[in-house]
Design an enzyme around this catalytic site. Structure first.
Site, PDB file in Angstrom:
ATOM      1  N   ASP A  59     -30.640-106.906 -23.448  1.00 51.92           N
ATOM      2  CA  ASP A  59     -29.674-107.973 -23.689  1.00 51.92           C
ATOM      3  C   ASP A  59     -28.316-107.456 -23.218  1.00 51.92           C
ATOM      4  OD1 ASP A  59     -28.858-106.235 -25.672  1.00 51.92           O
ATOM      5  OD2 ASP A  59     -29.099-107.637 -27.337  1.00 51.92           O
ATOM      6  N   HIS A  71     -56.601 -90.689 -32.186  1.00 51.79           N
ATOM      7  CA  HIS A  71     -55.492 -91.634 -31.982  1.00 51.79           C
ATOM      8  C   HIS A  71     -56.007 -92.949 -31.385  1.00 51.79           C
ATOM      9  CE1 HIS A  71     -52.834 -88.470 -33.160  1.00 51.79           C
ATOM     10  NE2 HIS A  71     -53.305 -87.684 -32.204  1.00 51.79           N
ATOM     11  N   CYS A 123     -31.589-102.838 -26.374  1.00 48.84           N
ATOM     12  CA  CYS A 123     -30.644-103.756 -27.017  1.00 48.84           C
ATOM     13  C   CYS A 123     -29.700-102.893 -27.839  1.00 48.84           C
ATOM     14  CB  CYS A 123     -31.351-104.847 -27.828  1.00 48.84           C
ATOM     15  SG  CYS A 123     -32.228-104.319 -29.299  1.00 48.84           S
ATOM     16  N   HIS A 169     -49.545 -90.141 -29.199  1.00 50.15           N
ATOM     17  CA  HIS A 169     -50.303 -90.625 -30.362  1.00 50.15           C
ATOM     18  C   HIS A 169     -50.510 -92.134 -30.380  1.00 50.15           C
ATOM     19  CE1 HIS A 169     -49.452 -86.883 -33.103  1.00 50.15           C
ATOM     20  NE2 HIS A 169     -49.920 -86.555 -31.897  1.00 50.15           N
ATOM     21  N   THR A 191     -29.591-101.972 -31.024  1.00 51.29           N
ATOM     22  CA  THR A 191     -30.307-101.010 -31.875  1.00 51.29           C
ATOM     23  C   THR A 191     -31.677-100.613 -31.328  1.00 51.29           C
ATOM     24  OG1 THR A 191     -31.326-102.843 -33.057  1.00 51.29           O
ATOM     25  CG2 THR A 191     -29.269-101.961 -33.984  1.00 51.29           C
TER      26      THR A 191
HETATM   27  C1  RB5 Z   1     -26.556-107.834 -30.336  1.00 53.43           C
HETATM   28  O1  RB5 Z   1     -25.312-107.883 -30.959  1.00 53.43           O
HETATM   29  C2  RB5 Z   1     -27.550-107.071 -31.203  1.00 53.43           C
HETATM   30  O2  RB5 Z   1     -27.828-107.777 -32.365  1.00 53.43           O
HETATM   31  C3  RB5 Z   1     -28.808-106.803 -30.422  1.00 53.43           C
HETATM   32  O3  RB5 Z   1     -28.487-106.095 -29.262  1.00 53.43           O
HETATM   33  C4  RB5 Z   1     -29.855-105.959 -31.099  1.00 53.43           C
HETATM   34  O4  RB5 Z   1     -29.327-104.803 -31.627  1.00 53.43           O
HETATM   35  C5  RB5 Z   1     -30.754-106.653 -32.025  1.00 53.43           C
HETATM   36  O5  RB5 Z   1     -31.713-106.067 -32.579  1.00 53.43           O
END
Ligand code: RB5
Length: 146
Positions: free
Chosen positions: A9, A134, A66, A99, A68
């Protein structure tokens, strides 16, 4: 040659670009499903594109980015045949392959510096699935079995 599907993203865009250059320099074929800028977008679309490419074998594996890594991993794992692993260092990246036979890894761009992301990707791509017990566990996931 290994073909790798990439997707992100807006939050993962810059790290995706960095990893894309690194992979191309190292002889990998890249299919980039976007995003193509830091303009705000919704990650499920890009995660699904990469997951479908891997599930349909038009790519050997995928890397998703993304903020996180969590959102893209949740979305990618909705696609049948996908084992998307949220990894956060070289050790977990190697274990995801060894694994879990992960066919996609997911990186949190807001938490992993480019240098470490490169190490993580390298670690995943050079690891080998160990099979045996596994594989038995992966079969149980597929069969929705204990
Ligand atoms: C975007 O702000 C953020 O929410 C997205 O990149 C991601 O971390 C969602 O899991």
């Amino acid at each position: 040659m290994k073909t790798i599907a990439l997707g992100s993203d807006h939050a993962g865009f810059s790290l995706k670009e960095f990893i894309s250059s690194y992979l191309k320099e190292n002889g990998y074929e890249i299919v980039d499903y976007g995003a193509f800028s830091e303009e705000s977008v919704d990650y499920p679309y890009f995660a699904r594109k990469v997951a479908n490419a891997v599930a349909e074998h038009s790519a050997d594996c995928g890397i998703l980015f993304c903020g996180t890594g969590i959102g893209v991993s949740i979305a990618a794992n909705k696609v049948k045949g996908i084992r998307a692993a949220l990894v956060y260092n070289s050790e977990t990246a190697a274990l995801a392959k060894q694994h879990n036979d992960a066919n996609i890894i997911c990186l949190g761009a807001r938490f992993i510096a480019p240098y470490y992301a490169q190490k993580i990707v390298e670690s995943y791509l050079t690891a080998t699935f160990e099979g045996g017990k596994h594989q038995k566990r992966l079969d149980k996931i597929e069969k929705d079995d204990e």
